[in-house]
Design an enzyme around this catalytic site. Sequence first.
Site, short mmCIF file in Angstrom:
data_model
loop_
_atom_site.label_atom_id
_atom_site.label_comp_id
_atom_site.label_asym_id
_atom_site.label_seq_id
_atom_site.Cartn_x
_atom_site.Cartn_y
_atom_site.Cartn_z
N ASP A 1 -3.53 -1.30 -7.38
CA ASP A 1 -4.19 -1.85 -6.20
C ASP A 1 -5.59 -2.39 -6.54
OD1 ASP A 1 -5.31 -2.40 -3.77
OD2 ASP A 1 -4.87 -0.46 -2.87
N ARG B 1 0.85 -1.20 0.00
CA ARG B 1 0.00 0.00 0.00
C ARG B 1 0.88 1.24 0.00
NH1 ARG B 1 -5.81 -1.40 2.47
NH2 ARG B 1 -6.41 -2.03 0.39
N TYR C 1 -3.83 -1.40 7.70
CA TYR C 1 -4.93 -2.35 7.93
C TYR C 1 -5.25 -2.42 9.42
CZ TYR C 1 -4.43 -4.43 3.27
OH TYR C 1 -4.40 -4.64 1.92
N SER D 1 -8.38 -2.47 -3.74
CA SER D 1 -9.12 -1.21 -3.57
C SER D 1 -10.12 -0.99 -4.71
CB SER D 1 -8.15 -0.02 -3.53
OG SER D 1 -7.42 -0.05 -2.34
N GLN E 1 -0.31 2.38 -5.98
CA GLN E 1 -1.74 2.72 -5.92
C GLN E 1 -2.48 2.38 -7.22
OE1 GLN E 1 -1.92 6.66 -4.34
NE2 GLN E 1 -3.43 6.10 -2.82
P1 NAD Z 1 -9.98 -3.86 4.89
O1 NAD Z 1 -10.79 -4.30 3.72
O2 NAD Z 1 -8.89 -4.73 5.38
O3 NAD Z 1 -10.99 -3.63 6.13
C1 NAD Z 1 -12.16 -2.87 6.01
C2 NAD Z 1 -12.33 -1.98 7.23
O4 NAD Z 1 -12.76 -2.75 8.36
C3 NAD Z 1 -11.04 -1.28 7.66
O5 NAD Z 1 -11.24 0.12 7.63
C4 NAD Z 1 -10.83 -1.79 9.07
O6 NAD Z 1 -10.24 -0.83 9.93
C5 NAD Z 1 -12.24 -2.13 9.51
N1 NAD Z 1 -12.34 -3.01 10.67
C6 NAD Z 1 -11.62 -4.12 10.98
N2 NAD Z 1 -12.03 -4.62 12.15
C7 NAD Z 1 -13.05 -3.84 12.60
C8 NAD Z 1 -13.90 -3.87 13.74
N3 NAD Z 1 -13.76 -4.80 14.70
N4 NAD Z 1 -14.84 -2.90 13.86
C9 NAD Z 1 -14.97 -1.94 12.92
N5 NAD Z 1 -14.21 -1.86 11.82
C10 NAD Z 1 -13.25 -2.80 11.67
O7 NAD Z 1 -9.38 -2.43 4.67
P2 NAD Z 1 -9.28 -1.57 3.34
O8 NAD Z 1 -10.62 -1.11 2.96
O9 NAD Z 1 -8.54 -2.34 2.34
O10 NAD Z 1 -8.42 -0.31 3.77
C11 NAD Z 1 -7.78 -0.10 5.00
C12 NAD Z 1 -7.06 1.25 4.96
O11 NAD Z 1 -5.99 1.26 4.04
C13 NAD Z 1 -7.95 2.41 4.57
O12 NAD Z 1 -7.70 3.50 5.42
C14 NAD Z 1 -7.52 2.77 3.20
O13 NAD Z 1 -7.73 4.13 2.90
C15 NAD Z 1 -6.06 2.44 3.26
N6 NAD Z 1 -5.55 2.19 1.90
C16 NAD Z 1 -4.37 2.77 1.54
C17 NAD Z 1 -3.86 2.55 0.26
C18 NAD Z 1 -2.58 3.19 -0.19
O14 NAD Z 1 -1.97 3.90 0.58
N7 NAD Z 1 -2.14 2.95 -1.40
C19 NAD Z 1 -4.56 1.75 -0.63
C20 NAD Z 1 -5.75 1.16 -0.22
C21 NAD Z 1 -6.23 1.41 1.06
#
Ligand code: NAD
Length: 389
Positions: free
Chosen positions: A136, A128, A235, A139, A133
């Site tokens: 990805d 990430r 994550y 995403s 990006q």
């Molecule tokens: P994910 O699919 O792994 O999880 C989905 C969401 O569930 C996450 O936000 C996580 O915090 C939440 N979660 C886990 N356990 C939980 C609980 N017990 N109660 C409530 N919520 C809970 O995560 P994702 O959607 O792939 O993304 C995670 C983070 O990474 C985001 O902030 C996203 O913006 C970031 N991200 C960054 C990049 C990058 O920098 N290139 C790319 C993609 C995502």
Amino acid sequence: MIVGVPKEIYPGERRVALTPAVVPLLAKAGLEVVIQAGAGESAGYPDAQYQEKGAKLLPDRATVFSQSDIIVQVLAHGANDKNGAEDLPLMRRGQVLIGFLRPLSSAEAVQQIAHAGVTSFSVELMPRTTRAQSMDALSSMASIAGYKAVVVVADTLPRIFPMMTTAAGTITPARVLVIGAGVAGLQAIASAKRLGAVVSAYDVRPAVKEQVQSLGGRFVELPLETGEAQDARGYAKAQDEAFYAKQRELLSNVISESDAVITTAVVPGKRAPILVTEAMVKRMPPGSVILDLAAERGGNAELTRAGETIVRHGVTIIGPINLASGAPYHASQMYARNLTSFLTNLVKDGKVRPPESDEIIRETLLTEGGEVVNARTREILGLPALVTQ
Ligand code: NAD
């Protein structure tokens, strides 16, 4: 080098790994595309469009595998746990495979790919970072799934989403709660807002609060200690059962006041935490809807059945599998761009670059030379760590 696109075979899958638009971009990078006849049809991309853009059409799957240096798929063996193994005999030693491979939970399939001598890259392992990006795919697919979740919920709910003031009276807006505000959750918040719902959201990662608010959602604050909620990759970290029990208790009232709940809470490599119990479902208004985007990972709702829609205590509980496939045109467009970005970084001067040369190549490499090489997957498989020089 030749990049081959077989038709997806997972039951009901409608996406395709490459779209006609990326064929010329790949050609510029020295990559010729061959595609199985009909591979793009269910996504809205007919054979003729691929040919117009310079791709070669091949009549059957076996020929695509035998003629290609690199095979690209959406759900490859591993992520395709239904009939993905059918491709194993078509693969050959030294061939490159790129796609969703589910490296952290389909141990046996990953080992079979390794034994076939295939050099595989898993899009789930994409780092990430800013540079990665555009590659990805997790995403991209999460964005589509978050949007689609709202459309499905809106269609299932016996209420409408927006407030309406009419001569026949005023209708109050639907109350939608999104649990887990990552990529899919944020897209769900934005989509539900656009349809006029009153949206609340909760996530264990406190960093998300501002993002929820900027989309017009209300962030649900729970008096829980969440300082250690996020790992270095962004994550959520796994919590202990006492934490989840406390979370359920605190979420209970918010859930019972919602007309629809969309859950997306997952922790990489772990079963999704149970956040919505049967007791909470009983307290929801009749006709309420829960859509559990974590269904494939065990589900966030106790009653979820993956791949099914059930009604319990007057509440409809939807446990979709592979929701992104339900918008195959745009899901394929995004995935094809992700792969094109990945491929043009991977191949230079007609050769696959060695993993030592690049972080993205190194991190996504899952199997090579007959071995599973990804450290986290080796740990899950109980294999000793590889010695690195
Ligand atoms: P994910 O699919 O792994 O999880 C989905 C969401 O569930 C996450 O936000 C996580 O915090 C939440 N979660 C886990 N356990 C939980 C609980 N017990 N109660 C409530 N919520 C809970 O995560 P994702 O959607 O792939 O993304 C995670 C983070 O990474 C985001 O902030 C996203 O913006 C970031 N991200 C960054 C990049 C990058 O920098 N290139 C790319 C993609 C995502």
